[in-house]
Design a protein around this motif. Structure first.
Motif, PDB file in Angstrom:
ATOM      1  N   THR A 242     -30.193  28.927  67.237  1.00  0.00           N
ATOM      2  CA  THR A 242     -30.800  27.594  67.217  1.00  0.00           C
ATOM      3  C   THR A 242     -29.808  26.531  66.751  1.00  0.00           C
ATOM      4  O   THR A 242     -29.835  25.389  67.222  1.00  0.00           O
ATOM      5  N   ARG A 243     -28.921  26.910  65.815  1.00  0.00           N
ATOM      6  CA  ARG A 243     -27.964  25.924  65.294  1.00  0.00           C
ATOM      7  C   ARG A 243     -26.780  25.710  66.232  1.00  0.00           C
ATOM      8  O   ARG A 243     -26.445  24.568  66.590  1.00  0.00           O
ATOM      9  N   THR A 244     -26.137  26.816  66.638  1.00  0.00           N
ATOM     10  CA  THR A 244     -24.850  26.730  67.320  1.00  0.00           C
ATOM     11  C   THR A 244     -24.984  26.615  68.825  1.00  0.00           C
ATOM     12  O   THR A 244     -24.281  25.829  69.464  1.00  0.00           O
ATOM     13  N   THR A 245     -25.865  27.405  69.429  1.00  0.00           N
ATOM     14  CA  THR A 245     -25.993  27.418  70.888  1.00  0.00           C
ATOM     15  C   THR A 245     -26.923  26.316  71.375  1.00  0.00           C
ATOM     16  O   THR A 245     -26.559  25.509  72.229  1.00  0.00           O
ATOM     17  N   LEU A 246     -28.140  26.276  70.834  1.00  0.00           N
ATOM     18  CA  LEU A 246     -29.102  25.268  71.277  1.00  0.00           C
ATOM     19  C   LEU A 246     -28.904  23.913  70.602  1.00  0.00           C
ATOM     20  O   LEU A 246     -29.362  22.893  71.122  1.00  0.00           O
ATOM     21  N   ARG A 247     -28.262  23.917  69.425  1.00  0.00           N
ATOM     22  CA  ARG A 247     -28.020  22.677  68.681  1.00  0.00           C
ATOM     23  C   ARG A 247     -29.303  21.873  68.508  1.00  0.00           C
ATOM     24  O   ARG A 247     -29.375  20.685  68.845  1.00  0.00           O
ATOM     25  N   LEU A 248     -30.286  22.520  67.947  1.00  0.00           N
ATOM     26  CA  LEU A 248     -31.594  21.886  67.801  1.00  0.00           C
ATOM     27  C   LEU A 248     -31.661  20.913  66.635  1.00  0.00           C
ATOM     28  O   LEU A 248     -32.592  20.112  66.552  1.00  0.00           O
ATOM     29  N   GLY A 249     -30.707  20.991  65.715  1.00  0.00           N
ATOM     30  CA  GLY A 249     -30.765  20.116  64.552  1.00  0.00           C
ATOM     31  C   GLY A 249     -31.835  20.575  63.581  1.00  0.00           C
ATOM     32  O   GLY A 249     -32.272  21.728  63.598  1.00  0.00           O
ATOM     33  N   PRO A 250     -32.314  19.681  62.741  1.00  0.00           N
ATOM     34  CA  PRO A 250     -33.349  20.064  61.763  1.00  0.00           C
ATOM     35  C   PRO A 250     -34.598  20.585  62.468  1.00  0.00           C
ATOM     36  O   PRO A 250     -35.065  20.003  63.442  1.00  0.00           O
ATOM     37  N   LEU A 251     -35.127  21.686  61.968  1.00  0.00           N
ATOM     38  CA  LEU A 251     -36.328  22.266  62.577  1.00  0.00           C
ATOM     39  C   LEU A 251     -37.178  22.938  61.509  1.00  0.00           C
ATOM     40  O   LEU A 251     -36.702  23.277  60.425  1.00  0.00           O
ATOM     41  N   THR A 252     -38.434  23.129  61.855  1.00  0.00           N
ATOM     42  CA  THR A 252     -39.374  23.848  61.005  1.00  0.00           C
ATOM     43  C   THR A 252     -39.874  25.075  61.754  1.00  0.00           C
ATOM     44  O   THR A 252     -40.274  24.969  62.921  1.00  0.00           O
ATOM     45  N   VAL A 253     -39.819  26.238  61.119  1.00  0.00           N
ATOM     46  CA  VAL A 253     -40.361  27.460  61.698  1.00  0.00           C
ATOM     47  C   VAL A 253     -41.833  27.540  61.289  1.00  0.00           C
ATOM     48  O   VAL A 253     -42.155  27.755  60.125  1.00  0.00           O
ATOM     49  N   GLU A 254     -42.724  27.349  62.264  1.00  0.00           N
ATOM     50  CA  GLU A 254     -44.154  27.299  61.970  1.00  0.00           C
ATOM     51  C   GLU A 254     -44.810  28.677  61.993  1.00  0.00           C
ATOM     52  O   GLU A 254     -45.852  28.886  61.363  1.00  0.00           O
ATOM     53  N   ALA A 255     -44.244  29.613  62.716  1.00  0.00           N
ATOM     54  CA  ALA A 255     -44.765  30.980  62.784  1.00  0.00           C
ATOM     55  C   ALA A 255     -43.684  31.864  63.374  1.00  0.00           C
ATOM     56  O   ALA A 255     -42.692  31.377  63.932  1.00  0.00           O
ATOM     57  N   ALA A 256     -43.851  33.176  63.233  1.00  0.00           N
ATOM     58  CA  ALA A 256     -42.887  34.129  63.773  1.00  0.00           C
ATOM     59  C   ALA A 256     -43.624  35.311  64.365  1.00  0.00           C
ATOM     60  O   ALA A 256     -44.750  35.636  63.962  1.00  0.00           O
ATOM     61  N   GLU A 257     -43.006  35.938  65.356  1.00  0.00           N
ATOM     62  CA  GLU A 257     -43.542  37.175  65.911  1.00  0.00           C
ATOM     63  C   GLU A 257     -42.393  38.125  66.178  1.00  0.00           C
ATOM     64  O   GLU A 257     -41.254  37.703  66.382  1.00  0.00           O
ATOM     65  N   GLN A 258     -42.695  39.406  66.153  1.00  0.00           N
ATOM     66  CA  GLN A 258     -41.663  40.422  66.296  1.00  0.00           C
ATOM     67  C   GLN A 258     -42.258  41.624  67.003  1.00  0.00           C
ATOM     68  O   GLN A 258     -43.435  41.954  66.807  1.00  0.00           O
ATOM     69  N   GLY A 259     -41.479  42.284  67.860  1.00  0.00           N
ATOM     70  CA  GLY A 259     -42.023  43.415  68.591  1.00  0.00           C
ATOM     71  C   GLY A 259     -40.960  44.330  69.134  1.00  0.00           C
ATOM     72  O   GLY A 259     -39.766  44.001  69.166  1.00  0.00           O
TER      73      GLY A 259
END
Length: 411
Positions: A242-259
């Motif tokens: 998110t930081r280096t490739t997408l360069r999204l800047g400041p962000l908030t992680v609202e939820a996560a999923e894993q599988g």
């Protein structure tokens, strides 16, 4: 096999074990006419109940569950490892996203309106054949033991062990639902594979981005390999992406999923007794080379319902054709041995194949002639060598992948 006589607490024409995509899809199809009594046994809230999941598939319209579709995309994009993107329009197909909670709520409401469909909150302990059908023994949240009788039982619970296979990889992932400080996403385009992430020594890895709004998206880090990562490793990879490739800047992680999804050339049994059947991933619905399952579950559910409603006989057709499974077996082995470069292979398919035909190919719906044309665009030598080798390989047992952590286990 028949056991000792056990008092039956309730009966139905069909009992479905498990209330995920496969179980609820079949219940929906079977109760549409109201001619069959159907009971779905779902685990109550707690450790046995899966965390919320995201399912994606492509279709020409919204299908049976359009009310629960949370997002869709007309454009699909793949980023090669060289950084060059390939953007395609697969019209008339669109890429659709369902969240499991919305899907379950929709089907539950339909079952509630059906005079012969119901949900039973209980934990299934055992399934067995009996003289005139099958029985499911389950435990209710208050500790009572119930025995349900049915003419047919369809079990969608994940298998504890996988059938023997020549190759078993895992598609494993962790995703963040993010909100950015500014507009960073194009809501019309989904990034299916972004190979600009560092590649592992074995297998492949990619980013996966599903925009939900200009400032919101599901961003996943996905790997195809023999073993999954730790949650900490996924978090580190997502942070870098998110930081280096997408360069999204400041962000908030609202939820996560894993599988974790098995990618294997194992042969999954669809009938495990005279009146007991397996459906969904347990019945081989997951496409071995891609991990997509939802569309195959719908085909399988419609076919089972048509058979039962037509003549009362339960027939569970194979979710994927033999030709598609044979091609998947070759691809899995070629990826597992490193004979082909995964990022180059998948990027090449999107660059050289008409998008609508490619999606039909990934869904197993292309003709032999179309498959031949696509086959000429892949690394022919390594794939042919792998195809020659496969019949001589011994099938081995593999453990089933561990369940993903529940949300409360995630940071």
């Amino acid at each position: 096999m028949d056991g000792g006589r056990v008092p039956v607490d309730d009966t139905a024409d069909v009992v479905i074990v498990g209330g995920g995509a496969a179980g609820l899809s079949l219940a929906h199809q079977l109760t549409r006419t109201g001619s069959l009594a159907v009971t779905v046994v779902e685990p109550p809230p707690g450790p046995a109940r899966p965390a919320e999941r995201t399912w994606c598939y492509w279709d020409q319209g919204l299908g049976d569950f359009g009310e629960a579709v949370s997002a869709s995309w007309s454009g699909l994009r793949v980023h090669g490892a060289d950084g060059h993107p390939v953007t395609v329009d697969p019209a008339p197909l669109r890429y659709l996203m369902l969240r499991s909670a919305a899907f379950e709520q929709l089907v539950h409401s339909r079952l509630a309106r059906s005079p012969r469909g119901r949900i039973l909150r209980a934990t299934a302990e055992a399934v067995r054949d009996v003289a005139h059908g099958a029985e499911v023994r389950c435990t209710t949240p208050d500790g009572r033991t119930l025995t349900l009788g049915a003419r047919h039982v369809f079990d969608s619970r994940p298998p504890r062990t996988l059938p023997v296979a020549r190759t078993r990889l895992l598609q494993h992932f962790r995703g963040w639902f993010v909100r950015t400080a500014g507009d960073r996403f194009d809501p019309a385009v989904a990034d299916l594979m972004d190979f600009r992430v560092p590649q592992p020594r074995h297998g492949l890895a990619f980013g996966y981005v599903l925009p939900l709004a200009p400032d919101r998206a599901l961003v996943e880090y996905t790997g195809f390999s023999r073993t999954p990562l730790t949650t900490a490793a996924y978090e580190e990879a997502l942070g870098a992406y998110t930081r280096t490739t997408l360069r999204l800047g400041p962000l908030t992680v609202e939820a996560a999923e894993q599988g974790v999804i098995p990618m294997t050339d194992a042969r999954f049994p669809r009938r495990v007794g005279r009146s007991v059947f397996r459906i969904g991933t347990a019945g081989g619905a997951t496409r071995p080379a891609t991990g997509y399952t939802f569309a195959a579950v719908q085909r399988q559910s419609r076919a089972i319902a048509a058979s039962l409603l037509r003549d009362g006989r339960a027939r569970v057709p194979p979710p994927h054709g033999r030709r598609a499974l044979a091609m998947d077996a070759v691809l899995l082995r070629a990826l597992d041995t490193g004979r082909i470069d995964g990022p180059d292979f998948f990027t090449g398919l999107f660059r050289s194949t008409p998008p609508h035909r490619l999606l039909r190919f990934l869904d197993g719906a292309t003709t032999p002639w179309e498959d031949w044309g696509i086959g000429l665009r892949v690394p022919v030598g390594p794939m042919l060598g792998t195809a020659v080798e496969l019949p001589f390989l011994r099938r081995r047992s593999h453990p089933a992948p561990a369940a993903a952590p529940r949300p409360e286990d995630s940071p």
